[in-house]
Motif scaffolding. Structure first.
Motif, PDB file in Angstrom:
ATOM      1  N   ARG A   2      -5.345   4.032   2.928  1.00 55.66           N
ATOM      2  CA  ARG A   2      -6.346   4.561   2.005  1.00 55.66           C
ATOM      3  C   ARG A   2      -7.616   3.792   2.292  1.00 55.66           C
ATOM      4  N   PRO A   3      -8.505   4.319   3.094  1.00 57.19           N
ATOM      5  CA  PRO A   3      -9.707   3.563   3.428  1.00 57.19           C
ATOM      6  C   PRO A   3     -10.348   2.995   2.157  1.00 57.19           C
ATOM      7  N   PRO A   4     -10.811   1.763   2.202  1.00 58.13           N
ATOM      8  CA  PRO A   4     -11.013   0.962   3.410  1.00 58.13           C
ATOM      9  C   PRO A   4      -9.883  -0.007   3.743  1.00 58.13           C
ATOM     10  N   ALA A   5      -8.657   0.213   3.273  1.00 63.43           N
ATOM     11  CA  ALA A   5      -7.599  -0.754   3.560  1.00 63.43           C
ATOM     12  C   ALA A   5      -6.309  -0.044   3.969  1.00 63.43           C
ATOM     13  N   LEU A   6      -5.523  -0.774   4.740  1.00 63.13           N
ATOM     14  CA  LEU A   6      -4.220  -0.287   5.185  1.00 63.13           C
ATOM     15  C   LEU A   6      -3.147  -1.142   4.524  1.00 63.13           C
ATOM     16  N   ARG A   7      -2.125  -0.492   3.998  1.00 70.41           N
ATOM     17  CA  ARG A   7      -1.017  -1.239   3.387  1.00 70.41           C
ATOM     18  C   ARG A   7       0.247  -1.032   4.220  1.00 70.41           C
ATOM     19  N   ILE A   8       0.952  -2.130   4.440  1.00 70.91           N
ATOM     20  CA  ILE A   8       2.226  -2.077   5.151  1.00 70.91           C
ATOM     21  C   ILE A   8       3.300  -2.639   4.222  1.00 70.91           C
ATOM     22  N   ASP A   9       4.347  -1.885   3.999  1.00 68.71           N
ATOM     23  CA  ASP A   9       5.510  -2.387   3.257  1.00 68.71           C
ATOM     24  C   ASP A   9       6.647  -2.633   4.242  1.00 68.71           C
ATOM     25  N   THR A  10       7.300  -3.775   4.091  1.00 67.05           N
ATOM     26  CA  THR A  10       8.560  -4.015   4.787  1.00 67.05           C
ATOM     27  C   THR A  10       9.535  -4.593   3.770  1.00 67.05           C
ATOM     28  N   MET A  11      10.803  -4.520   4.072  1.00 63.89           N
ATOM     29  CA  MET A  11      11.779  -5.001   3.093  1.00 63.89           C
ATOM     30  C   MET A  11      12.865  -5.848   3.735  1.00 63.89           C
ATOM     31  N   VAL A  12      13.354  -6.770   2.940  1.00 62.68           N
ATOM     32  CA  VAL A  12      14.534  -7.546   3.300  1.00 62.68           C
ATOM     33  C   VAL A  12      15.572  -7.294   2.209  1.00 62.68           C
ATOM     34  N   PRO A  13      16.554  -6.440   2.488  1.00 59.40           N
ATOM     35  CA  PRO A  13      17.583  -6.184   1.471  1.00 59.40           C
ATOM     36  C   PRO A  13      18.500  -7.403   1.348  1.00 59.40           C
ATOM     37  N   LEU A  14      18.586  -7.971   0.152  1.00 56.91           N
ATOM     38  CA  LEU A  14      19.422  -9.159  -0.056  1.00 56.91           C
ATOM     39  C   LEU A  14      20.811  -8.790  -0.557  1.00 56.91           C
ATOM     40  N   GLY A  15      20.949  -7.589  -1.041  1.00 58.69           N
ATOM     41  CA  GLY A  15      22.214  -7.093  -1.569  1.00 58.69           C
ATOM     42  C   GLY A  15      21.976  -5.665  -2.004  1.00 58.69           C
ATOM     43  N   PRO A  16      23.011  -4.964  -2.458  1.00 57.34           N
ATOM     44  CA  PRO A  16      22.775  -3.575  -2.869  1.00 57.34           C
ATOM     45  C   PRO A  16      21.791  -3.471  -4.034  1.00 57.34           C
ATOM     46  N   ASP A  17      21.694  -4.545  -4.837  1.00 59.52           N
ATOM     47  CA  ASP A  17      20.837  -4.475  -6.019  1.00 59.52           C
ATOM     48  C   ASP A  17      19.750  -5.547  -6.013  1.00 59.52           C
ATOM     49  N   LYS A  18      19.362  -6.012  -4.844  1.00 63.58           N
ATOM     50  CA  LYS A  18      18.321  -7.042  -4.769  1.00 63.58           C
ATOM     51  C   LYS A  18      17.570  -6.912  -3.444  1.00 63.58           C
ATOM     52  N   THR A  19      16.261  -6.809  -3.534  1.00 61.76           N
ATOM     53  CA  THR A  19      15.464  -6.535  -2.340  1.00 61.76           C
ATOM     54  C   THR A  19      14.159  -7.321  -2.383  1.00 61.76           C
ATOM     55  N   ILE A  20      13.837  -7.954  -1.260  1.00 60.90           N
ATOM     56  CA  ILE A  20      12.489  -8.521  -1.128  1.00 60.90           C
ATOM     57  C   ILE A  20      11.600  -7.422  -0.557  1.00 60.90           C
ATOM     58  N   ILE A  21      10.503  -7.144  -1.240  1.00 58.62           N
ATOM     59  CA  ILE A  21       9.502  -6.216  -0.685  1.00 58.62           C
ATOM     60  C   ILE A  21       8.287  -7.046  -0.296  1.00 58.62           C
ATOM     61  N   GLU A  22       7.880  -6.930   0.950  1.00 58.28           N
ATOM     62  CA  GLU A  22       6.693  -7.631   1.428  1.00 58.28           C
ATOM     63  C   GLU A  22       5.554  -6.624   1.556  1.00 58.28           C
ATOM     64  N   TYR A  23       4.414  -6.993   0.991  1.00 55.85           N
ATOM     65  CA  TYR A  23       3.240  -6.120   1.036  1.00 55.85           C
ATOM     66  C   TYR A  23       2.156  -6.806   1.867  1.00 55.85           C
ATOM     67  N   ARG A  24       1.687  -6.098   2.861  1.00 55.84           N
ATOM     68  CA  ARG A  24       0.577  -6.617   3.649  1.00 55.84           C
ATOM     69  C   ARG A  24      -0.619  -5.685   3.518  1.00 55.84           C
ATOM     70  N   GLY A  25      -1.797  -6.274   3.368  1.00 52.93           N
ATOM     71  CA  GLY A  25      -3.026  -5.500   3.405  1.00 52.93           C
ATOM     72  C   GLY A  25      -3.771  -5.821   4.680  1.00 52.93           C
ATOM     73  N   LEU A  26      -4.275  -4.795   5.357  1.00 55.07           N
ATOM     74  CA  LEU A  26      -5.011  -5.037   6.598  1.00 55.07           C
ATOM     75  C   LEU A  26      -6.403  -4.433   6.530  1.00 55.07           C
ATOM     76  N   GLY A  27      -7.327  -5.143   7.175  1.00 55.98           N
ATOM     77  CA  GLY A  27      -8.687  -4.659   7.325  1.00 55.98           C
ATOM     78  C   GLY A  27      -9.056  -4.689   8.796  1.00 55.98           C
ATOM     79  N   ILE A  28     -10.325  -4.830   9.044  1.00 54.26           N
ATOM     80  CA  ILE A  28     -10.820  -4.778  10.417  1.00 54.26           C
ATOM     81  C   ILE A  28     -11.302  -6.153  10.846  1.00 54.26           C
ATOM     82  N   LYS A  29     -10.843  -6.583  12.018  1.00 53.47           N
ATOM     83  CA  LYS A  29     -11.310  -7.861  12.547  1.00 53.47           C
ATOM     84  C   LYS A  29     -12.805  -7.753  12.832  1.00 53.47           C
ATOM     85  N   GLY A  30     -13.563  -8.749  12.407  1.00 53.79           N
ATOM     86  CA  GLY A  30     -15.005  -8.704  12.629  1.00 53.79           C
ATOM     87  C   GLY A  30     -15.772  -8.115  11.463  1.00 53.79           C
TER      88      GLY A  30
END
Lengths: 191, 404
Positions: free
Chosen positions: B286-314
């Motif tokens: 969604r300009p002006p930012a990019l979001r990346i979600d990744t996950m680390v499932p710790l169990g069937p009922d527990k999950t780490i969700i990692e959120y990264r926001g990216l912009g433009i170098k420079g």
């Protein structure tokens, strides 16, 4: 038929006006003693927490100076830099707080937030018109059934309080978070 | 009409591709099978190259299988990944989330390793091991590492895996211009541990129907012309993307009543587009930012969700501030969207967690547009293939009943 309260409001009597000089004097009071000044500062900081706990956003904004600046910051060891998660002036804060009740009402049903505060230090500017206040903050969330209280975040407030016209108002607040994972669901509500 | 227990447990009157058994989200044995058959077999996005910009930078990551990893940029500027585990007694080598080190030294017995994974120091080596074991025998376990367009770092713990490009299968081509016009840079990172199943989060990311949950999305997208015409595009390996859409940010309170001025190089200034990759990755622009979600499932009922926001170098400081502000207004920890999504998936798990009162989760919408559940059906087709089980009947109970 619509009626207005102002139509029936009684004009102040001359004698009532005459009884006001004490109040007028209070408005002009300039915190001549350290005790009164510090009491005003401490009460202001505490009231900002109580009003937000009560979701009484208008009263919260009434405690803020017209030049109010609010930020939520933290240090990211992953990125090795400071990051700002929320940054608003008073108008921006008002817009945010006005719109939050229109968002996912179940969020409000889930959260009973309680801000626990300890004022650590108060330092005054040379002319005593500003106070820099550092406070410890713990934000708790209690389930609606009262069964579980969860610690959402440990943080510090770095506040600047304006002491003008006998009144203390919040000029700036930096919420500096230690805890960066905010419970199971995060928070739409600023701390 | 309220349903009796029998009615509640009855299979939906839809094709088995159009619903799943809720136990695929709650069952411990299925979760362990997922670790073996999915997490340890597929490519997994672990960070962005800008998280290790300089030689000797390292980033500690957790693989979706739960394994501790270290992503390191060597003196040769190549990015490599290793288990964050000392081969001596199994201790974690780096405790810090990130850092810079020419040598990685385990604090336990001071064994050291270089950025290529070679062991360069065994404390009192000769005295303890004589000639029975030497440094060349105890390097770090290297993990296959590759970069996709835009500088995203992917790893695969399966040494026999196919190439990354083959795994992605063109599902990120819709970002071709946005990822190649200017280099990207990470601007935000945070994570959450939610008491829910990783697939429920990914389901929410994939289907647009849930946008009714968000006031923000209702205003800027759902109520705007063309929204319901968006089509999903499916790719191999369970991936998908959706048609881009011109989003009206000015329709939401708090953006000053103006359309945003800062866009994204190589793309439209207000074009929203996203891709979801099996099993745990989401790219959301969604300009002006990019979001990346990744996950680390710790169990069937527990999950780490990692959120990264990216912009433009420079970016100029003003551009970066605007990108950051807009990103966090919606996707930050105090933003309008993520908290609401987290409430939804936590609520789902609260309701289905017992796994005993068998119920079904519907993926049955067919409307050839933004609210079609093809995005979900495609995911569970891949899941079923890899698991060797039907998502609608994971324990083969319906088949057994039919056979009687």
């Amino acid at each position: 038929m619509a009626t207005t309260k102002t139509a029936t409001k009684k004009p102040r009597s001359k004698s009532a006006a005459a009884a006001k000089p004490t109040l007028k004097k209070k408005v002009e009071f300039r915190f001549e003693t350290l005790f009164e000044r510090e009491k005003a500062v401490r009460e202001l900081i505490a009231r900002t927490c109580l009003t937000m706990d009560a979701y009484d956003f208008n009263s919260y904004l009434d405690l803020c100076h017209e030049d109010f600046q609010y930020t939520i910051t933290t240090y990211s060891p992953e990125l090795r830099k400071d990051i700002i998660w929320l940054d608003h002036d008073k108008m921006g804060m008002k817009t945010l707080l006005d719109v939050l009740p229109l968002h996912a009402s179940d969020h409000f049903l889930r959260l009973t937030m309680s801000r626990h505060l300890s004022v650590y230090t108060i330092d005054y500017s040379a002319n005593d018109t500003r106070a820099s206040v550092v406070s410890g903050l713990q934000v708790f969330n209690t389930a609606k059934d009262g069964g579980v209280t969860e610690l959402l975040s440990v943080a510090k407030y770095f506040d600047t309080v304006a002491l003008e016209g006998g009144k203390a108002s919040l000029l700036s607040r930096e919420v500096r978070l230690d805890t960066r994972m905010l419970g199971e669901t995060g928070s739409l509500i600023p701390f | 009409m309220p349903q009796s227990a029998t009615q509640w447990g009855r299979t939906p009157s839809l094709p088995p591709t159009h619903y799943v058994d809720s136990r695929i989200y709650t069952d411990q044995t299925l979760f362990e099978e997922e670790q073996e058959k999915i997490f340890e077999k597929v490519w997994s996005l672990v960070c962005h190259e800008s998280e290790v910009p300089n030689a000797y930078d390292f980033r500690r990551c957790q693989h979706m299988s739960g394994k501790e990893l270290l992503v390191i940029r060597g003196k040769d500027m190549k990015i490599r990944t290793f288990y964050n585990q000392c081969p001596h007694r199994g201790n974690v080598i780096a405790f810090e989330p990130s850092g810079n080190a020419k040598r990685l030294t385990c604090i336990f017995h001071l064994w050291s390793f270089d950025t290529k994974g070679n062991c360069v120091e065994i404390t009192r080596e000769k005295e303890g091991f004589q000639d029975r074991l030497s440094k060349k025998d105890v390097g770090l376990r290297e993990v296959k590492t590759d970069l996709s367009a835009g500088g995203f770092v992917w790893v695969n713990v399966d040494d026999d895996c196919g190439p990354l490009e083959e795994f992605i299968d063109g599902s990120l081509d819709c970002f071709q211009h946005e990822f190649s016009t200017k280099p990207l840079e990470i601007i935000s990172y945070h994570k959450a541990i939610v008491p829910s199943n990783y697939k429920l989060w990914h389901d929410t990311n994939r289907e647009l129907y849930h946008e009714y949950l968000h006031r923000h999305n209702r205003m800027v997208a759902v109520m705007q012309p063309g929204y319901f015409d968006r089509l999903y595009h499916i790719f191999g390996n369970g991936h998908m993307s959706a048609d881009p859409m011109d989003t009206r940010y000015d329709a939401y309170e708090g953006y000053g009543g103006e359309q945003r001025k800062l866009g994204w190089p190589g793309g439209g200034d207000t074009i929203h587009k996203f891709s979801d990759l099996f099993p745990t990755m989401t790219f959301n622009l969604r300009p002006p930012a990019l979001r990346i979600d990744t996950m680390v499932p710790l169990g069937p009922d527990k999950t780490i969700i990692e959120y990264r926001g990216l912009g433009i170098k420079g970016d100029t400081p003003a551009e970066r501030a605007e990108r950051f502000c807009d990103h966090n207004a919606v996707w930050g920890p105090f933003g309008r969207n993520l908290s609401e999504d987290q409430i939804a998936v936590v609520g789902q798990m609260m309701a289905i967690k017992t796994g005993r009162d068998n119920s079904y989760i519907l993926h049955g919408r067919e409307e050839n547009g933004a609210h079609d559940d093809i995005c979900l059906r495609h995911y569970y087709s891949e899941w079923s293939k890899r698991m060797g089980r039907s998502a609608a009947d994971p324990f083969n109970e319906q088949a057994a009943v039919a056979a009687e």
